[in-house]
Design a protein around this motif. Sequence first.
Motif, PDB file in Angstrom:
ATOM      1  N   GLU A 162       0.831  -1.201   0.000  1.00 51.20           N
ATOM      2  CA  GLU A 162       0.000   0.000   0.000  1.00 51.20           C
ATOM      3  C   GLU A 162       0.867   1.252   0.000  1.00 51.20           C
ATOM      4  O   GLU A 162       1.923   1.286   0.629  1.00 51.20           O
ATOM      5  N   VAL A 163       0.380   2.242  -0.708  1.00 55.79           N
ATOM      6  CA  VAL A 163       1.029   3.552  -0.754  1.00 55.79           C
ATOM      7  C   VAL A 163      -0.060   4.576  -0.517  1.00 55.79           C
ATOM      8  O   VAL A 163      -1.172   4.449  -1.016  1.00 55.79           O
ATOM      9  N   GLY A 164       0.275   5.606   0.229  1.00 51.50           N
ATOM     10  CA  GLY A 164      -0.678   6.673   0.531  1.00 51.50           C
ATOM     11  C   GLY A 164      -0.650   6.941   2.021  1.00 51.50           C
ATOM     12  O   GLY A 164      -0.752   6.020   2.819  1.00 51.50           O
ATOM     13  N   GLY A 165      -0.441   8.194   2.381  1.00 51.33           N
ATOM     14  CA  GLY A 165      -0.367   8.549   3.790  1.00 51.33           C
ATOM     15  C   GLY A 165       1.036   8.344   4.344  1.00 51.33           C
ATOM     16  O   GLY A 165       1.988   8.090   3.615  1.00 51.33           O
ATOM     17  N   LYS A 166       1.138   8.461   5.677  1.00 55.23           N
ATOM     18  CA  LYS A 166       2.437   8.361   6.348  1.00 55.23           C
ATOM     19  C   LYS A 166       3.026   6.973   6.177  1.00 55.23           C
ATOM     20  O   LYS A 166       2.318   5.980   6.124  1.00 55.23           O
ATOM     21  N   ARG A 167       4.371   6.937   6.126  1.00 52.38           N
ATOM     22  CA  ARG A 167       5.128   5.699   5.933  1.00 52.38           C
ATOM     23  C   ARG A 167       6.248   5.638   6.960  1.00 52.38           C
ATOM     24  O   ARG A 167       6.643   6.656   7.506  1.00 52.38           O
ATOM     25  N   ASP A 168       6.800   4.463   7.154  1.00 56.02           N
ATOM     26  CA  ASP A 168       7.965   4.313   8.021  1.00 56.02           C
ATOM     27  C   ASP A 168       9.224   4.860   7.367  1.00 56.02           C
ATOM     28  O   ASP A 168      10.123   5.348   8.038  1.00 56.02           O
ATOM     29  N   LYS A 169       9.290   4.735   6.035  1.00 60.14           N
ATOM     30  CA  LYS A 169      10.459   5.166   5.270  1.00 60.14           C
ATOM     31  C   LYS A 169      10.004   5.915   4.024  1.00 60.14           C
ATOM     32  O   LYS A 169       8.905   5.683   3.525  1.00 60.14           O
ATOM     33  N   PRO A 170      10.880   6.768   3.469  1.00 64.26           N
ATOM     34  CA  PRO A 170      10.569   7.346   2.156  1.00 64.26           C
ATOM     35  C   PRO A 170      10.507   6.225   1.108  1.00 64.26           C
ATOM     36  O   PRO A 170      10.937   5.098   1.368  1.00 64.26           O
ATOM     37  N   LEU A 171      10.006   6.563  -0.070  1.00 68.55           N
ATOM     38  CA  LEU A 171       9.768   5.564  -1.110  1.00 68.55           C
ATOM     39  C   LEU A 171      10.202   6.069  -2.479  1.00 68.55           C
ATOM     40  O   LEU A 171       9.913   7.205  -2.854  1.00 68.55           O
ATOM     41  N   LEU A 172      10.894   5.194  -3.210  1.00 69.14           N
ATOM     42  CA  LEU A 172      11.120   5.414  -4.632  1.00 69.14           C
ATOM     43  C   LEU A 172      10.187   4.451  -5.351  1.00 69.14           C
ATOM     44  O   LEU A 172      10.282   3.238  -5.165  1.00 69.14           O
ATOM     45  N   LEU A 173       9.271   5.000  -6.131  1.00 71.24           N
ATOM     46  CA  LEU A 173       8.277   4.229  -6.871  1.00 71.24           C
ATOM     47  C   LEU A 173       8.675   4.282  -8.342  1.00 71.24           C
ATOM     48  O   LEU A 173       8.738   5.360  -8.929  1.00 71.24           O
ATOM     49  N   ASN A 174       8.977   3.116  -8.929  1.00 73.46           N
ATOM     50  CA  ASN A 174       9.485   3.041 -10.293  1.00 73.46           C
ATOM     51  C   ASN A 174       8.486   2.311 -11.188  1.00 73.46           C
ATOM     52  O   ASN A 174       8.217   1.128 -10.981  1.00 73.46           O
ATOM     53  N   PHE A 175       7.926   3.021 -12.183  1.00 73.63           N
ATOM     54  CA  PHE A 175       7.008   2.422 -13.168  1.00 73.63           C
ATOM     55  C   PHE A 175       7.823   1.983 -14.384  1.00 73.63           C
ATOM     56  O   PHE A 175       8.584   2.786 -14.940  1.00 73.63           O
ATOM     57  N   TRP A 176       7.636   0.727 -14.819  1.00 72.53           N
ATOM     58  CA  TRP A 176       8.437   0.190 -15.913  1.00 72.53           C
ATOM     59  C   TRP A 176       7.680  -0.878 -16.683  1.00 72.53           C
ATOM     60  O   TRP A 176       6.634  -1.350 -16.257  1.00 72.53           O
TER      61      TRP A 176
END
Length: 195
Positions: free
Chosen positions: A74-88
């Motif tokens: 799941e993505v959206g809202g607060k997270r424990d860590k930052p995120l790199l989201l890669n579409f490929w």
Amino acid sequence: MNRNRWILVGVIVCLAVVLYENSGQSILSRFSDKTKNSSPSEQTLSNLIAENTPKPGTPSPAFSLTGLDGHNYEVGGKRDKPLLLNFWASWCDPCKEEAPDLVNLYKKYGDKMDFYGVNVTAYDKLENAKKFVEEYHYTFPILLDEKEEVYRMFNGIAFPTNALIDKNGVIQEVIIGILPPEELEAKVKKLLEDS
């Protein structure tokens, strides 16, 4: 038949991005350039893209996708860590070029931030995506966007597209196309410093 048409559209879009990059003009500056010579239809297209594209400083669209490992992410809202989201997509040559850089970044920063590869399976074949993951030694989670819904949320126009999202779930940057490895790493470092 319809799927093949979308694959062809994806190939054409990737080719257009390469041509724009090689001409020294980025695709985003092309869409955002509102000169006096722009026709009303060009301005409408530019406004539509600008309005629908997630912008730095705005919350990431929320979504949930299943990964190749069978887990739900799941993505959206607060997270424990930052995120790199890669579409490929597996057939995308710039994605192949970028793959070793992502692997190296994950090895270096995977303990400090999350990396999710999103295969836009609506434009790909699952079997080819699995081969790509194996060939390029991806060990970070690979999510399957089988209906292109998440890619659309990010107003995807080319592969690869990377979104950098901070721990508060706020988009810090959307990168269309590939960057030299040192530039992408500098952006990752900045995201980590700011989080």
